[in-house]
Design a protein around this motif. Structure first.
Motif, PDB file in Angstrom:
ATOM      1  N   ALA A 221     -21.429  -5.579  39.354  1.00  0.00           N
ATOM      2  CA  ALA A 221     -22.715  -5.341  40.021  1.00  0.00           C
ATOM      3  C   ALA A 221     -23.214  -6.674  40.561  1.00  0.00           C
ATOM      4  O   ALA A 221     -22.754  -7.731  40.124  1.00  0.00           O
ATOM      5  CB  ALA A 221     -23.740  -4.766  39.034  1.00  0.00           C
ATOM      6  N   THR A 222     -24.109  -6.624  41.549  1.00  0.00           N
ATOM      7  CA  THR A 222     -24.828  -7.830  41.965  1.00  0.00           C
ATOM      8  C   THR A 222     -26.320  -7.536  41.938  1.00  0.00           C
ATOM      9  O   THR A 222     -26.771  -6.550  42.535  1.00  0.00           O
ATOM     10  CB  THR A 222     -24.495  -8.268  43.411  1.00  0.00           C
ATOM     11  N   HIS A 223     -27.065  -8.388  41.230  1.00  0.00           N
ATOM     12  CA  HIS A 223     -28.526  -8.321  41.304  1.00  0.00           C
ATOM     13  C   HIS A 223     -28.974  -9.231  42.441  1.00  0.00           C
ATOM     14  O   HIS A 223     -28.491 -10.355  42.566  1.00  0.00           O
ATOM     15  CB  HIS A 223     -29.160  -8.786  39.987  1.00  0.00           C
ATOM     16  N   VAL A 224     -29.860  -8.729  43.308  1.00  0.00           N
ATOM     17  CA  VAL A 224     -30.353  -9.548  44.424  1.00  0.00           C
ATOM     18  C   VAL A 224     -31.877  -9.571  44.404  1.00  0.00           C
ATOM     19  O   VAL A 224     -32.517  -8.508  44.382  1.00  0.00           O
ATOM     20  CB  VAL A 224     -29.879  -9.016  45.800  1.00  0.00           C
ATOM     21  N   LEU A 255     -30.473  -3.864  42.302  1.00  0.00           N
ATOM     22  CA  LEU A 255     -29.212  -4.054  41.587  1.00  0.00           C
ATOM     23  C   LEU A 255     -28.166  -3.152  42.236  1.00  0.00           C
ATOM     24  O   LEU A 255     -28.290  -1.920  42.220  1.00  0.00           O
ATOM     25  CB  LEU A 255     -29.378  -3.730  40.102  1.00  0.00           C
ATOM     26  N   TYR A 256     -27.185  -3.775  42.861  1.00  0.00           N
ATOM     27  CA  TYR A 256     -26.112  -3.054  43.556  1.00  0.00           C
ATOM     28  C   TYR A 256     -24.956  -2.858  42.569  1.00  0.00           C
ATOM     29  O   TYR A 256     -24.356  -3.842  42.113  1.00  0.00           O
ATOM     30  CB  TYR A 256     -25.641  -3.850  44.770  1.00  0.00           C
ATOM     31  N   VAL A 257     -24.653  -1.609  42.237  1.00  0.00           N
ATOM     32  CA  VAL A 257     -23.627  -1.305  41.236  1.00  0.00           C
ATOM     33  C   VAL A 257     -22.320  -0.949  41.953  1.00  0.00           C
ATOM     34  O   VAL A 257     -22.293  -0.079  42.830  1.00  0.00           O
ATOM     35  CB  VAL A 257     -24.068  -0.135  40.337  1.00  0.00           C
ATOM     36  N   SER A 258     -21.254  -1.615  41.571  1.00  0.00           N
ATOM     37  CA  SER A 258     -19.927  -1.379  42.155  1.00  0.00           C
ATOM     38  C   SER A 258     -19.437   0.033  41.905  1.00  0.00           C
ATOM     39  O   SER A 258     -19.926   0.714  41.001  1.00  0.00           O
ATOM     40  CB  SER A 258     -18.912  -2.321  41.505  1.00  0.00           C
ATOM     41  N   GLY A 259     -18.435   0.439  42.639  1.00  0.00           N
ATOM     42  CA  GLY A 259     -17.707   1.642  42.300  1.00  0.00           C
ATOM     43  C   GLY A 259     -17.258   1.528  40.851  1.00  0.00           C
ATOM     44  O   GLY A 259     -16.605   0.558  40.484  1.00  0.00           O
ATOM     45  N   THR A 260     -17.662   2.500  40.033  1.00  0.00           N
ATOM     46  CA  THR A 260     -17.429   2.428  38.581  1.00  0.00           C
ATOM     47  C   THR A 260     -16.667   3.680  38.164  1.00  0.00           C
ATOM     48  O   THR A 260     -16.982   4.783  38.629  1.00  0.00           O
ATOM     49  CB  THR A 260     -18.782   2.366  37.842  1.00  0.00           C
ATOM     50  N   ALA A 286     -24.524   2.634  32.762  1.00  0.00           N
ATOM     51  CA  ALA A 286     -25.680   2.361  31.896  1.00  0.00           C
ATOM     52  C   ALA A 286     -25.505   1.015  31.198  1.00  0.00           C
ATOM     53  O   ALA A 286     -26.462   0.242  31.050  1.00  0.00           O
ATOM     54  CB  ALA A 286     -25.856   3.499  30.887  1.00  0.00           C
ATOM     55  N   GLY A 287     -24.283   0.707  30.775  1.00  0.00           N
ATOM     56  CA  GLY A 287     -24.020  -0.559  30.086  1.00  0.00           C
ATOM     57  C   GLY A 287     -24.191  -1.769  30.989  1.00  0.00           C
ATOM     58  O   GLY A 287     -24.745  -2.786  30.573  1.00  0.00           O
ATOM     59  N   VAL A 288     -23.759  -1.663  32.235  1.00  0.00           N
ATOM     60  CA  VAL A 288     -23.845  -2.843  33.109  1.00  0.00           C
ATOM     61  C   VAL A 288     -25.280  -3.067  33.586  1.00  0.00           C
ATOM     62  O   VAL A 288     -25.714  -4.216  33.754  1.00  0.00           O
ATOM     63  CB  VAL A 288     -22.830  -2.770  34.278  1.00  0.00           C
ATOM     64  N   ILE A 289     -26.047  -2.019  33.775  1.00  0.00           N
ATOM     65  CA  ILE A 289     -27.409  -2.176  34.312  1.00  0.00           C
ATOM     66  C   ILE A 289     -28.469  -2.308  33.204  1.00  0.00           C
ATOM     67  O   ILE A 289     -29.611  -2.676  33.488  1.00  0.00           O
ATOM     68  CB  ILE A 289     -27.801  -1.019  35.269  1.00  0.00           C
ATOM     69  N   GLY A 290     -28.121  -2.005  31.957  1.00  0.00           N
ATOM     70  CA  GLY A 290     -29.097  -1.932  30.867  1.00  0.00           C
ATOM     71  C   GLY A 290     -29.711  -3.275  30.494  1.00  0.00           C
ATOM     72  O   GLY A 290     -29.258  -4.342  30.917  1.00  0.00           O
ATOM     73  N   ASP A 291     -30.763  -3.208  29.652  1.00  0.00           N
ATOM     74  CA  ASP A 291     -31.532  -4.399  29.275  1.00  0.00           C
ATOM     75  C   ASP A 291     -30.667  -5.481  28.643  1.00  0.00           C
ATOM     76  O   ASP A 291     -30.803  -6.663  28.978  1.00  0.00           O
ATOM     77  CB  ASP A 291     -32.648  -4.005  28.291  1.00  0.00           C
ATOM     78  N   ALA A 292     -29.789  -5.087  27.697  1.00  0.00           N
ATOM     79  CA  ALA A 292     -29.026  -6.100  26.961  1.00  0.00           C
ATOM     80  C   ALA A 292     -28.145  -6.882  27.923  1.00  0.00           C
ATOM     81  O   ALA A 292     -28.104  -8.128  27.884  1.00  0.00           O
ATOM     82  CB  ALA A 292     -28.178  -5.441  25.870  1.00  0.00           C
ATOM     83  N   HIS A 297     -27.258 -11.855  31.426  1.00  0.00           N
ATOM     84  CA  HIS A 297     -27.008 -12.497  32.716  1.00  0.00           C
ATOM     85  C   HIS A 297     -28.250 -13.223  33.233  1.00  0.00           C
ATOM     86  O   HIS A 297     -28.325 -13.572  34.424  1.00  0.00           O
ATOM     87  CB  HIS A 297     -26.523 -11.463  33.730  1.00  0.00           C
ATOM     88  N   GLY A 298     -29.259 -13.379  32.375  1.00  0.00           N
ATOM     89  CA  GLY A 298     -30.439 -14.166  32.752  1.00  0.00           C
ATOM     90  C   GLY A 298     -31.459 -13.419  33.591  1.00  0.00           C
ATOM     91  O   GLY A 298     -32.350 -14.034  34.182  1.00  0.00           O
ATOM     92  N   LEU A 299     -31.356 -12.081  33.664  1.00  0.00           N
ATOM     93  CA  LEU A 299     -32.324 -11.316  34.456  1.00  0.00           C
ATOM     94  C   LEU A 299     -33.536 -10.956  33.593  1.00  0.00           C
ATOM     95  O   LEU A 299     -33.433 -10.823  32.373  1.00  0.00           O
ATOM     96  CB  LEU A 299     -31.683 -10.038  35.007  1.00  0.00           C
ATOM     97  N   ALA A 300     -34.665 -10.748  34.244  1.00  0.00           N
ATOM     98  CA  ALA A 300     -35.926 -10.497  33.528  1.00  0.00           C
ATOM     99  C   ALA A 300     -35.915  -9.135  32.837  1.00  0.00           C
ATOM    100  O   ALA A 300     -36.532  -8.942  31.796  1.00  0.00           O
ATOM    101  CB  ALA A 300     -37.102 -10.594  34.493  1.00  0.00           C
ATOM    102  N   HIS A 301     -35.255  -8.160  33.441  1.00  0.00           N
ATOM    103  CA  HIS A 301     -35.206  -6.827  32.835  1.00  0.00           C
ATOM    104  C   HIS A 301     -33.991  -6.078  33.354  1.00  0.00           C
ATOM    105  O   HIS A 301     -33.405  -6.465  34.372  1.00  0.00           O
ATOM    106  CB  HIS A 301     -36.480  -6.027  33.165  1.00  0.00           C
ATOM    107  N   GLY A 302     -33.671  -4.991  32.657  1.00  0.00           N
ATOM    108  CA  GLY A 302     -32.553  -4.160  33.088  1.00  0.00           C
ATOM    109  C   GLY A 302     -33.031  -2.867  33.718  1.00  0.00           C
ATOM    110  O   GLY A 302     -34.214  -2.723  34.047  1.00  0.00           O
ATOM    111  N   TYR A 303     -32.129  -1.936  33.874  1.00  0.00           N
ATOM    112  CA  TYR A 303     -32.401  -0.657  34.537  1.00  0.00           C
ATOM    113  C   TYR A 303     -31.764   0.459  33.731  1.00  0.00           C
ATOM    114  O   TYR A 303     -30.897   0.230  32.900  1.00  0.00           O
ATOM    115  CB  TYR A 303     -31.825  -0.663  35.949  1.00  0.00           C
TER     116      TYR A 303
END
Ligand code: 3HB
Length: 359
Positions: A221-224, A255-260, A286-292, A297-303
């Protein structure tokens, strides 16, 4: 208020293929259109920026158009076959490798041109790439699977451009109808891009040799953090705006999520079982975008899955479409726009793949 009505700098929506990409707001411009139709066409430059028709729909009526819009005026150009449109902050570019006996060399050339272009125009941060690959699970003339043949060329281009693996962006590599490879990508000038990996999966760029001569070049994924306008050293040429405010400091996060797909570690799991593959795929997202993982990865929050507002779902067998639609309807928000496509997936044992954008 004005703020509530003001559209995001960069946005995407799905439309009918026949619909004109007429702006919904004054001051909304089209950067690019990825037309999911029955036959390949383009890329070409039109009033709608870059248009690319990817052969993903069995019939005229099944397709849809993915339209990328921006609040800033757009300029267009072409560099060694890569057609592009840019708005001072975002660059959308697209290319095509026609049917060939093998693809590695032409893929390398095309990706090298793409990387040259992002460098020369100063849109250094690639954040999303799509690759639509005809005959993806069939062999090329040298008996190398075409997906692996493609991965070889792409990885060589990144390597020779000295592109760090840890900066690779989210991507999709998916089957398409017919032959040849169409691709497109988005990159940013000053937006802050953070690639994410998935703790449940080995990084694709570290997949073992058994999956092909070169590993797939992408992140999960890429967070922008999108900025409305380029900051700092912009010139009239790269900030072509008359109607955007000179100092527009609005930002919005995506948050752009790759083909998963149903991959754990590096292995495909639940061969032949569609429901289990969908569940594993959703767990992976859910695992890649989640809070943990966001915090790691240093982001303020997850999805959460319900924060995905656009998704594309690729299904190998048409007879699985109903089951996949049902499972996706249970997982995603009712207002999410979800498009379903009946195409092949990058590994022959995978039945489904899902990508999306969270906000
Ligand atoms: C890729 O090779 O870019 C790719 C393939 C996938 C999923 C995501 C990215 O099957």
């Amino acid at each position: 208020t004005d703020v509530a009505l003001s559209p995001d700098t960069l946005d995407v929506e799905f439309r009918e293929r026949t619909e004109e990409a007429a702006p919904d707001f004054p001051g909304v411009h089209t950067l690019g259109v990825v037309d999911h139709g029955p036959r390949p066409a383009g890329p070409s430059l039109t009033r709608r920026g870059v248009e690319l028709t990817v052969p993903m729909a069995a019939a005229e009526a099944d397709g849809f158009a993915e339209v990328w819009t921006t609040t800033r005026p757009v300029r267009t150009g072409c560099h060694r076959g890569i057609h592009y449109a840019y708005d001072g902050e975002h660059l959308f570019c697209a290319g095509r490798v026609p049917a060939a006996r093998s693809y590695a060399r032409r893929t390398e050339e095309a990706y090298t041109a793409l990387l040259e272009l992002t460098g020369e125009l100063g849109y250094h941060s690639l954040f999303r790439m799509w690759n639509f690959i005809g005959r993806i699970n069939e062999d090329n003339a040298d008996r190398l699977e075409i997906y692996r043949d493609f991965c070889l060329g792409r990885a060589t281009a990144f390597e020779k451009s000295r592109y760090p693996l840890r900066r690779l962006s989210a991507a999709t590599g998916i089957g398409a109808l017919g032959e040849g490879i169409s691709f497109c990508a988005l990159s940013a000038k000053s937006g802050i891009c953070t690639p994410l990996e998935n703790p449940r999966q080995i990084a694709a760029y570290h997949y073992p040799r058994r999956y092909g001569p070169k590993s797939p070049s992408f992140a999960r994924a890429t967070h922008v953090r999108h900025t409305a306008a380029g900051t700092g050293t912009g010139t009239a040429e790269d900030a072509p705006s008359q109607d955007a405010p000179a100092h527009d400091h609005r930002t919005h996060d995506r948050l752009y999520v790759s083909g998963t797909a149903s991959i754990v570690g590096h292995a495909s799991v639940h061969a032949g079982r569609i429901e289990e593959q969908v569940r594993t795929t959703l767990d992976n997202i859910a695992g890649v975008i989640g809070d943990a993982n966001a915090a790691a990865h240093g982001l303020a929050h997850g999805y959460r899955l319900t924060d995905l507002y656009r998704a594309k779902v690729y299904v190998r067998h048409a007879e699985h479409l109903d089951a996949v639609r049902r499972l996706c309807a249970e997982a995603f928000a009712p207002e999410a726009e979800i498009a379903f496509l009946n195409v092949d997936i990058c590994r022959s044992d995978l039945l489904v793949e899902i990508e999306g954008i969270a906000r």
